[in-house]
Write a protein that holds these residues in place. Structure first.
Motif, short mmCIF file in Angstrom:
data_model
loop_
_atom_site.label_atom_id
_atom_site.label_comp_id
_atom_site.label_asym_id
_atom_site.label_seq_id
_atom_site.Cartn_x
_atom_site.Cartn_y
_atom_site.Cartn_z
N SER A 55 1.00 -1.08 0.05
CA SER A 55 0.02 -0.01 -0.17
C SER A 55 0.76 1.23 -0.09
N GLY A 56 0.17 2.30 -0.18
CA GLY A 56 1.02 3.69 -0.05
C GLY A 56 1.25 3.93 1.12
N TRP A 83 -2.88 12.60 4.01
CA TRP A 83 -3.34 11.31 4.12
C TRP A 83 -2.74 11.25 5.52
N SER A 85 -1.38 8.63 6.96
CA SER A 85 -0.50 7.70 6.85
C SER A 85 0.74 8.67 6.93
N ASP A 86 0.57 9.75 6.29
CA ASP A 86 1.92 10.52 6.11
C ASP A 86 2.16 11.24 7.65
N THR A 128 3.96 16.43 0.25
CA THR A 128 2.65 15.52 -0.61
C THR A 128 2.21 16.26 -1.63
N ASP A 154 5.60 12.40 -1.43
CA ASP A 154 4.35 11.51 -1.51
C ASP A 154 3.60 11.68 -2.84
N CYS A 156 1.31 9.55 -4.18
CA CYS A 156 0.26 8.68 -4.19
C CYS A 156 -0.74 9.16 -5.19
N GLU A 157 -1.11 10.54 -5.05
CA GLU A 157 -2.26 10.98 -5.83
C GLU A 157 -1.95 11.69 -7.00
N SER A 178 1.05 5.21 -4.37
CA SER A 178 -0.09 4.21 -3.98
C SER A 178 -0.78 3.73 -5.23
N TYR A 180 -3.80 2.20 -4.77
CA TYR A 180 -5.08 1.84 -4.38
C TYR A 180 -6.25 2.03 -5.67
N HIS A 183 -6.94 5.24 -7.54
CA HIS A 183 -5.61 6.09 -8.31
C HIS A 183 -5.60 5.99 -9.71
N GLY A 190 -1.72 -1.48 -3.13
CA GLY A 190 -0.47 -1.36 -3.60
C GLY A 190 0.27 -0.25 -3.43
#
Ligand SMILES: Cc1ncc(COP(=O)(O)O)c(C=O)c1O
Length: 392
Positions: A55-56, A83, A85-86, A128, A154, A156-157, A178, A180, A183, A190
């Protein structure tokens, strides 16, 4: 009209390759396909190394664990518009988050404020890139190099977004992605950690796989450690405090197939984004984004000053809900992390610091995202814009 946050992101072709793979393999966990996906992803992003994870959020945690492997304590500069988790990756590794308000044009941290807040305790800057917008600036990259502060991106997005023509994720010492479901590229769940530094790569690989020495690709290093610990079984030397963040061959197979269409899909999404911004009422909604190098996967809707009222917000949400337009307030991360309950258990939040992030709070209270996917038609985008523009 139904408009979901994401639509058909795992296609029938993805399913076909997956079924074929399952029927023809007897090896399912982290193996050849993971390696192939990592290599292809590195080439696509423009980094030397990639490590595929589950995951991310795992990517976030691994990157901050790498920082922990160098520094005992200190501060990490991070955006409150993020997010979860950051922020938790910083806390779990024993660092203190130093929050910096955003710039509305990029939705990322205000770089001047970041630079002003660097001090002796700053260990890393975690930037991010929100919803496809680039958050980097030359001044930030330069000061990180000069002061030897780790830069973590980051992404992820923001798969495919660029700065000065180079993909985001290729600038930081480490970068996190990420995959997910919602995305740009999805492996269902992942993530990936990318780096240009061999030492970082080796450490991330080891920490991904229980901290085991055998995960290293450096034979000299492995020999050296085995010699140092002759009483230990060389297959079971736990050299770093690790996790099990590995993914599977199945997820990698989907990722490899998705990568083939990622550039094409990103172009379609960006065209959709331009069309959306062109047709959105600029009096009502903020559209003055810094679009250079952006790679959109979700339309951002931010109320302009005169519309930042709870009554307008209620009407807005009621209409979207009634018409089946799925949305998230606070954009992708749920808004200002300082306003989330979990953080109160970890850091002292008082009236003074909670009100220190006015731009982030605009997004927290009056910022949204809705889906933008490749097969979205112009007529549907126009219909959505008309609905949004007619809310009074
Ligand atoms: C900016 C950002 N970072 C990290 C993550 C975590 O990724 P994942 O959902 O794969 O754990 C997300 C999730 O959407 C995200 O938006």
């Amino acid at each position: 009209m139904i408009h979901r946050l994401m639509n058909n992101n795992i296609t029938s072709k993805d399913r076909d390759v997956l079924v074929k793979f399952i029927q023809n393999t007897d090896y399912f966990t982290n193996g050849k396909k993971v390696k192939e996906f990592e290599e292809k992803w590195s080439t696509w992003v423009g980094t030397k190394y990639s490590v595929f994870v589950n995951s991310g959020s795992s990517a976030n945690l691994l990157s901050l664990s790498y920082v922990k492997s160098i520094y005992e304590d200190g501060e990490i500069i991070v955006s409150p518009l993020n997010w979860v988790s950051d922020v938790t990756s910083i806390l779990y590794n024993g660092f203190k988050p130093r929050f910096i308000d955003i710039n509305l044009k990029t939705l990322s941290m205000d770089i001047d404020k970041v630079i002003n807040s660097i001090n002796k305790k700053t260990r890393a800057i975690l930037i991010t890139h929100i919803l496809g917008f680039n958050g980097l600036k030359k001044e930030l990259i330069d000061i990180c190099k000069k002061k030897k502060i780790l830069l973590i991106e980051d992404v992820c997005e923001s798969h495919g977004a660029t700065y000065k023509g180079k993909k985001l994720g290729s600038f930081g010492n480490l970068s996190n992605f990420s995959f997910y479901y919602a995305h740009h590229l999805s492996t269902i769940e992942g993530g990936m950690v990318c780096t240009n530094d061999r030492k970082i790569y080796e450490k991330i690989r080891i920490m991904r796989g229980h901290g085991m020495l055998r995960e290293s690709t450096d034979t000299n290093y492995k020999k050296k450690i085995c010699k140092k610990y002759p009483k230990l079984n060389e297959k079971f030397i736990f050299i770093e405090p690790g996790y099990n963040f590995r993914s599977t061959e199945l997820n990698a197979v989907i990722g490899i197939n998705q990568l083939k269409r990622l550039n094409f899909n990103n172009k379609l999404r960006n065209k959709n984004h331009e069309y959306f911004l062109k047709n959105l009422d600029k009096k009502k909604y903020f559209t003055d984004f810094d679009l250079e190098g952006s790679s959109n996967y979700a339309f951002v809707i931010i109320f302009n000053k005169n519309y930042r009222k709870i009554s307008f917000r209620k009407k807005f949400e009621r209409i979207l809900f009634k018409l089946g337009i799925e949305f998230r307030r606070g954009t992708s991360g749920g808004g200002n992390q300082l306003r989330q309950p979990y953080l109160k258990k970890h850091i002292k939040i008082n009236k003074l610091n909670i009100n220190n992030f006015p731009k982030t709070d605009i997004i927290h209270n009056y910022g949204y995202y809705i889906g933008n996917y490749p097969n979205l038609s112009k007529s549907k985008i126009l219909k959505i814009c008309n609905i949004l523009n007619n809310i009074n």
